[in-house]
Design a protein around this motif. Structure first.
Motif, short mmCIF file in Angstrom:
data_model
loop_
_atom_site.label_atom_id
_atom_site.label_comp_id
_atom_site.label_asym_id
_atom_site.label_seq_id
_atom_site.Cartn_x
_atom_site.Cartn_y
_atom_site.Cartn_z
N THR A 26 0.98 -0.65 0.05
CA THR A 26 0.06 0.49 -0.04
C THR A 26 0.48 1.19 0.50
N LEU A 145 -11.51 -5.51 3.36
CA LEU A 145 -11.84 -5.16 2.32
C LEU A 145 -12.57 -3.48 2.27
N ARG A 148 -11.82 -0.49 4.48
CA ARG A 148 -11.20 0.49 4.39
C ARG A 148 -11.02 0.82 3.33
N ILE A 151 -10.43 2.80 -0.64
CA ILE A 151 -9.63 1.28 -1.46
C ILE A 151 -10.86 1.03 -1.92
N CYS A 153 -12.83 -0.89 -3.64
CA CYS A 153 -12.60 -2.78 -3.52
C CYS A 153 -13.71 -3.43 -5.04
N LEU A 249 -8.46 4.81 8.94
CA LEU A 249 -7.80 3.75 8.28
C LEU A 249 -8.64 2.46 8.18
N LEU A 250 -10.09 2.24 9.70
CA LEU A 250 -10.54 1.08 9.27
C LEU A 250 -12.40 1.73 9.57
#
Ligand code: A3P
Length: 303
Positions: A26, A145, A148, A151, A153, A249-250
């Motif tokens: 990443t 994912l 995230r 990102i 997915c 981040l999450l």
């Protein structure tokens, strides 16, 4: 030629990651220079490295190892989360100065064997490698994912499955990772543990890890490690369950890091045809290894 869905996915993948020495990383968290520096990291004899392919039980084993290695964590006097106790070596999120960390140091990594600190190959330090059956690991990866932010997915499981089988996901293919570590295990001072064996007998696994690390814990201390490492208890343990990560981040509104914690969840997502195709790929890529994979256990919920 018009781009296919597959090309579009690869472009998305490339916008957030880079390929270096055979696998994807990443962009936001590391760089080729940083990965190279890891190879030259100085190793101490009592260093311990937890290594996994993503979604194979990393945070679970972080909890087990930090509890085994730190009495302060066990008795609740040390309020430091597991990511700080066992920092990633390839993604230095917090600018941790590895050199100034007191021994015994504990580190975490998703790196393939050939990118690990070189000294480990001279059997300095110890590696605990955790492996999970790939169908469950990839199903878990797919769900992860979705949590995230930033990102993109793959929009469905089938596409993710294709990408992950061909190694076009961060950390590369499960097959390469596990095969690499397994076939080079003699180079390392290593204990290979399976997610499914931890599920079957957590206490026996804790004892096995203690023996490997030459750490002697009395029965009461073992009880505490086991108790604090159950899925149920980790769900509520904010130092262990990664709820401490910021939403950038999450995204905790989209799911939980500790999602189901069971063996055989792949059956809820994989079609019979996908599972048969996967079995074929598994046979081609891993069939020559004497590795036994547990695809399911008779259980419905995590304990
Ligand atoms: P699921 O998504 O299948 O639930 P990693 O830490 O390598 O990213 O792996 C995450 C997976 O390990 C998740 O799987 C998570 O639920 C599972 N896990 C974490 N702690 C666990 C525990 N105490 N018992 C069982 N599974 C656990």
């Amino acid at each position: 030629m018009a781009p296919t869905d597959q090309d579009a996915l690869d472009e998305d993948m490339m916008s957030i990651s880079f390929k270096y020495k055979g696998i994807y990383f990443t962009k936001k968290y590391t760089s080729p220079e940083y990965i190279d520096a890891v190879e030259h990291m100085e190793i101490r004899d009592n260093d311990v490295f937890l290594v996994t392919y993503p979604k194979s039980g990393t945070v679970w084993t972080q909890q087990i190892l930090t509890l085994i290695m730190n009495e302060g964590h066990r008795n609740g006097t040390e309020q430091i989360n597991n990511m700080e106790r066992a920092p990633w070596i390839e993604n230095n999120f917090h600018n941790v100065d590895f050199k100034s960390r007191p021994s015994p140091r504990l580190f975490t990594s998703h790196l393939p064997y050939y990118l690990m600190p070189k000294d480990l190959r001279f059997r300095m330090g110890k590696v605990v490698y955790v492996c999970r059956n790939p169908k469950d690991a990839l199903v878990s990866y797919y769900h992860f994912l979705r949590m995230r932010p930033g990102i993109k997915c793959p929009e469905n499981w089938e596409k993710f499955l294709d990408l992950s089988i061909s190694g076009k996901v961060v950390c590369g293919s499960w097959f390469d990772h596990v095969r690499g570590w397994y076939t080079h295990k003699e180079d390392f001072n290593i204990l290979i543990v399976k997610y499914e064996e931890i599920k079957k007998d957590l206490r026996a696994t804790v004892r096995k890890i203690c023996k490997f690390l030459d750490i002697s814990l009395d029965d009461e201390a073992i009880d505490i490690v086991v108790e604090k490492a159950t899925f149920k208890n980790m769900k509520h343990d904010s130092l262990a369950n990664y709820t401490f990560l910021p939403n950038e981040l999450l995204d905790k509104n989209k799911g939980a890091f500790l999602r189901k914690g069971i063996v055989g969840d792949w059956k809820n997502l994989m079609t019979v045809a996908q599972s048969e195709m996967f079995d074929k790929v598994y046979k081609e890529k891993m069939g020559d290894l004497p590795m036994k994979i547990t695809w399911e256990l008779n259980e419905e919920t995590a304990s």
